[in-house]
Enzyme design. Sequence first.
Site, PDB file in Angstrom:
ATOM      1  N   LYS A  50       0.835  -1.203   0.000  1.00  0.00           N
ATOM      2  CA  LYS A  50       0.000   0.000   0.000  1.00  0.00           C
ATOM      3  C   LYS A  50       0.873   1.257   0.000  1.00  0.00           C
ATOM      4  O   LYS A  50       0.567   2.236  -0.691  1.00  0.00           O
ATOM      5  CB  LYS A  50      -0.938   0.004   1.212  1.00  0.00           C
ATOM      6  CG  LYS A  50      -1.857   1.222   1.312  1.00  0.00           C
ATOM      7  CD  LYS A  50      -2.854   1.315   0.153  1.00  0.00           C
ATOM      8  CE  LYS A  50      -3.603   2.643   0.086  1.00  0.00           C
ATOM      9  NZ  LYS A  50      -4.652   2.826   1.071  1.00  0.00           N
ATOM     10  N   LYS A  60      -0.881  11.892   5.583  1.00  0.00           N
ATOM     11  CA  LYS A  60      -0.584  10.923   6.651  1.00  0.00           C
ATOM     12  C   LYS A  60       0.213   9.743   6.090  1.00  0.00           C
ATOM     13  O   LYS A  60       1.224   9.330   6.643  1.00  0.00           O
ATOM     14  CB  LYS A  60      -1.889  10.433   7.282  1.00  0.00           C
ATOM     15  CG  LYS A  60      -1.726   9.343   8.323  1.00  0.00           C
ATOM     16  CD  LYS A  60      -2.926   8.389   8.388  1.00  0.00           C
ATOM     17  CE  LYS A  60      -2.961   7.434   7.222  1.00  0.00           C
ATOM     18  NZ  LYS A  60      -3.872   6.304   7.342  1.00  0.00           N
TER      19      LYS A  60
END
Lengths: 381, 313
Positions: free
Chosen positions: B196, B264
């Site tokens: 990811k 983030k």
Amino acid sequence: MIFFEKEYREFIQRQSLGADTVDSYVSYLKSVSRIIDQDITPQLLRSERDVERIRAQIEDKRPAGSIANFRSAMRQYVAFVEEFDQPRLGKRGMKIGFIGLGIMGRPMALNLLKGCHEVTVWARRAESMRPLLDAGAKGASSPTEAARGNELVISMVADAPDVAEVMRGVASAEQAGLVAVDMSTIAPAAARRIGEKLAAAGVDFMDAPVSGGEVGAIAGTLSIMAGGTEAAFAKAKPAFECMGKNIVHVGASGAGQVAKAANQILTGMGVLAVAEAFAFAAKNGVDRSRVREALLGGFAYSKILENHGQRMLDRNFKPGFKSWMHEKDLNIVMQTAHELGLCLPGSAATAQMFNAMVGSGLGEEDSIAVLKLLERLSGQE
Amino acid sequence: MSVTTPTPSLRSAAPPEGAERPLGRPGGALKVGFIGLGAMGRPMALHLQRAGHDLHVWARRPESAAGLPATVCATPAELGRRCALVFTIITSSADVEAVALGADGLIEGMAPDSVLVDCSTIAPDAARHIAARLAERGIHLLDAPVSGGAQGASDATLAIMAGGDAAVLDRVRPLLACLGQRIVHIGPNGAGQVAKACNQMIMVAAIEAAAEALRLAAASGVDCAKVRQALAGGSAASRVLDVMGERMVRRDFAAGIEARLHHKDFGLVLEAARKSGVPVPLTATVAQQLNALMAQGWDRDDTASLLRVLELA
């Protein structure tokens, strides 16, 4: 090393002894220091008994020169200690705990001793404490004990979790009126958090990271940037003055670490800038040392061009300041920028160069080894 | 609201070991727990419910669960006691740790051999740590972050990259198939999160590239829409140019995916790169553009706002 060498020379001179005698006394004392592998300090040589004890030690090792001469030199030191400025030599110092005796902490603690403070030390590895105990410091068995009974406690350790851990110990000493000073380089936010925790325990905490490296620590010429209350700064100042020259109270808690992070932005990019300028010159077939010489007179002059640049020319990559530590400090910068929403493109690029250095095995070398990385990338090896 | 029917124990009905016990046989209704009912989680939970499963949810803010055909549990632990399979999709490593391992966390309720599928994007190290802690109680973790955005979640076309035990993945595959088409077992725990991170690096860098190209086109007095249209047929064609480029042309900066989430994720990517000593110069530069975006207060707008950051200069 001889503590108060200058004052010792003046003391002997005042007794109308010739310049030759002064020099030979100093050199005898230096030989003693080498043979016993300890600094000559007021704590080491306080009485005739100390003189005899050390005389017995050096006798076995047969120094060049007569034992009587060594004894005279040591007796003069004892006399000097007795006479010279008694308050400075032990009567007026603060009681200071010192935690962390690595490359930086050891000479800093020694300089506190030299400033005639009463120093109690603690280090994770007991053997790191040896040189300080030999020089007259007391040993503690824990950070808590290093704080107990002291007015000031100073830490010089690796990273924020270490600071938090030793300061937990310091807080549990429950020492009324204690000022705790951390001189490690950690994130401003971490320093503020630790400060808040210590405040709750009644300890006035100050962040006071340093710049100047091992050389500055030994010479007592560090730059010290402090963050915390006026009261804490006033309390710690006499200790700072033993360790550094340029001492600035930057602002409230965390402000010292902010200044240090700014320092690392400038030095990180500065070293990379010099390395890139040198790589540029070399790839163009131009002598880098001539380029450096020419630039030193102009607007591009900097201490980094002068000092680090010279070491790059000498290909002297011995640390100094290890590149993995610089990478760690730049990571503090980048994490803080991330948290704040602050765009720092130059620092980001520089941090990646240092990241690559650590990843490719240059972490233990001085940060000027970024030149090697540049040369590798451009096929200049 | 609470449900009193006893939980049919999956364990007692099945042999103690082995991968031959698919948790979600077609037609076999399961009690499925779901935590994290945001822009991604809500449509995902609904897909599971529509596939015939008995949906149980826990929400930090109870209003997030309003209107869902689900049993609302009081704590993650209670949800864990009721369900042998739990999905989570929440924002940060710390949030996932709290829900999984904290007081009243899933770990206190989930039975041995039950499965937690964490679809959140968190640090690979955090995923490994959570997996190890759950394993002490015999609970399996799959780190299964997803890519495809809110659109992919509602179309059930997410790409799912899974880290963990392959046999465990096979057991939950039928349920994952309700959420997405491409389900890839990457490796052991943490591997899904690494994949990811790679996805985010490529995607956000591509958004920045699209923004820079369209900014240059506009500054050169050229029609951005035409440029985008032309490029869509060539070597620079990409899904990012297609979807995000179109938003930029329309100057539609309302969030598909909120930029703060990419910001983030970039923190996680840079931390992982640092731990490995791998230089990521482009990622680091894009991260600074994201920092600037955050400073403008566009954190809840779409990441297509990287175009607006360029327009500041």
